[in-house]
Design an enzyme around this catalytic site. Structure first.
Site, PDB file in Angstrom:
ATOM      1  N   HIS A   1       0.813  -1.222   0.000  1.00 34.65           N
ATOM      2  CA  HIS A   1       0.000   0.000   0.000  1.00 34.65           C
ATOM      3  C   HIS A   1       0.844   1.270   0.000  1.00 34.65           C
ATOM      4  O   HIS A   1       0.358   2.332  -0.383  1.00 34.65           O
ATOM      5  CB  HIS A   1      -0.941   0.001   1.209  1.00 34.65           C
ATOM      6  CG  HIS A   1      -0.229   0.089   2.532  1.00 34.65           C
ATOM      7  ND1 HIS A   1       0.366  -1.001   3.142  1.00 34.65           N
ATOM      8  CD2 HIS A   1       0.001   1.142   3.366  1.00 34.65           C
ATOM      9  CE1 HIS A   1       0.907  -0.641   4.279  1.00 34.65           C
ATOM     10  NE2 HIS A   1       0.711   0.657   4.447  1.00 34.65           N
TER      11      HIS A   1
ATOM     12  N   HIS B   1       4.626   9.352  12.654  1.00 37.16           N
ATOM     13  CA  HIS B   1       3.840   8.225  13.141  1.00 37.16           C
ATOM     14  C   HIS B   1       4.753   7.107  13.604  1.00 37.16           C
ATOM     15  O   HIS B   1       5.818   6.877  13.056  1.00 37.16           O
ATOM     16  CB  HIS B   1       2.818   7.720  12.119  1.00 37.16           C
ATOM     17  CG  HIS B   1       3.365   7.163  10.837  1.00 37.16           C
ATOM     18  ND1 HIS B   1       4.187   7.863   9.997  1.00 37.16           N
ATOM     19  CD2 HIS B   1       3.177   5.955  10.234  1.00 37.16           C
ATOM     20  CE1 HIS B   1       4.472   7.133   8.920  1.00 37.16           C
ATOM     21  NE2 HIS B   1       3.895   5.972   9.051  1.00 37.16           N
TER      22      HIS B   1
END
Length: 317
Positions: free
Chosen positions: A117, A181
């Site tokens: 992804h 993140h």
């Protein structure tokens, strides 16, 4: 004649469309992605060069290059992306490898690149399919430690830019990943053997992949509730990084240590390497102008989500 270049960088997240951050946040993110699509549609590229990471789906510790050019590539179809072949112009990809080696960059090459992804999601967001446009995928390791210095990423991007600049085509440069993140993935020297096996050479079964995706979803929910040991998002750092891209001061990243960046922005802020490479490639066409810049911290997706577009100043309107 020289090529016409444009840039679109964006975050990716396995939780896009699954973890619910609330309607207002979804609308803001959807609006930013819609604007990026309009920018790309108006540019109508002949070729896409995408810089992106992998999350132990196509590249594992059995052989982990810092950079790799895909001479053909297949999307694995994880996290709501579609599986299938990418339309890689092989002769151009071959020539790019030759150019990068001549530029003293020890880049790997793959006749069977598998992308997840991290590369497929931006292509689908921009074009509806990862096979919609001729694309050369350039993998940049941003997850598997140890990581090389950021100055090498700028050199890689500049060398790619020098190559595509002379193609006499419209070339879209895409950077995928980041910003701040932290992610719940095993670490090679700190995790139990059964977990390490998946990042070394073990492939997941479809059932194991489904379980992994559910675990990531649950991690996002726990993070949003404040019940996680993952590092918090760092909007201040994210905004500072975006400002540096807008200034065009890419040398700012050269002195930034890998260790400091990870401590401030989490294990996967290193995906900003893809943004550095894309901007360095664009800069080979001269000073650029950031045409749009969007930022939204999204705890439910465990990410500081950003989207930017840019073009050389002489071609902006």
């Amino acid at each position: 004649m020289t090529s016409e270049l444009a840039l679109c960088c964006m975050s990716h997240t396995p939780l896009l469309g699954s973890g619910d951050p609330g309607e207002s946040v979804v609308q803001r993110v959807d609006g930013a992605l819609r604007d990026a699509r309009r920018f790309v549609e108006a540019f109508d590229p002949d070729l896409v060069v995408i810089f992106g990471p992998d999350h132990y789906q196509g590249f594992r510790y059995e052989l982990m290059p810092p950079f790799c050019v895909g001479l053909s590539a297949t999307a694995i179809g994880d996290y709501n992306t579609s599986a299938g072949e990418l339309d890689v112009p092989q002769a151009l990809a071959d020539d790019l490898v030759v150019h990068l080696l001549a530029a003293d960059l020890d880049v790997a090459m793959s006749e069977k690149m598998v992308v997840d992804h991290g590369i497929a999601q931006p292509l689908e967001n921009l074009f509806g399919s990862s096979a919609a446009k001729p694309v050369i995928p350039v993998f940049i390791n941003s997850v598997a430690e140890p990581l090389g210095p950021l100055r090498r990423i700028r050199r890689l991007g500049a060398a790619v830019g020098e190559f595509v600049r002379d193609l006499d085509q419209k070339v879209l440069l895409v950077g995928s990943g980041g910003l701040s993140h932290d992610v719940p993935v095993p670490r090679l020297r700190q995790s139990p053997p059964e977990a390490v096996a998946y990042i070394v050479d073990k492939r997941r079964t479809p059932e194991e992949q489904k379980a992994r995706e559910e675990a990531v979803f649950q991690a996002g929910q726990a993070f949003a509730r404040g019940e996680s040991s993952l590092l918090p998002l760092n909007p201040d750092l994210d905004e500072q990084i975006l400002q540096q891209f807008e200034k065009g001061d890419l040398s700012w990243f050269d002195a930034m240590s890998v260790e400091w960046l990870g401590k401030q922005g989490g294990s996967s802020i290193h995906e900003v390497r893809s943004w550095i490479a894309a901007h360095a490639a664009l800069q080979t066409a001269g000073p650029y102008r950031t045409e749009s810049s969007f930022y939204q911290p999204v705890p439910e997706w465990i990410i500081g989500f950003a989207v930017t577009t840019a073009r050389p100043r002489e071609t902006t309107r």
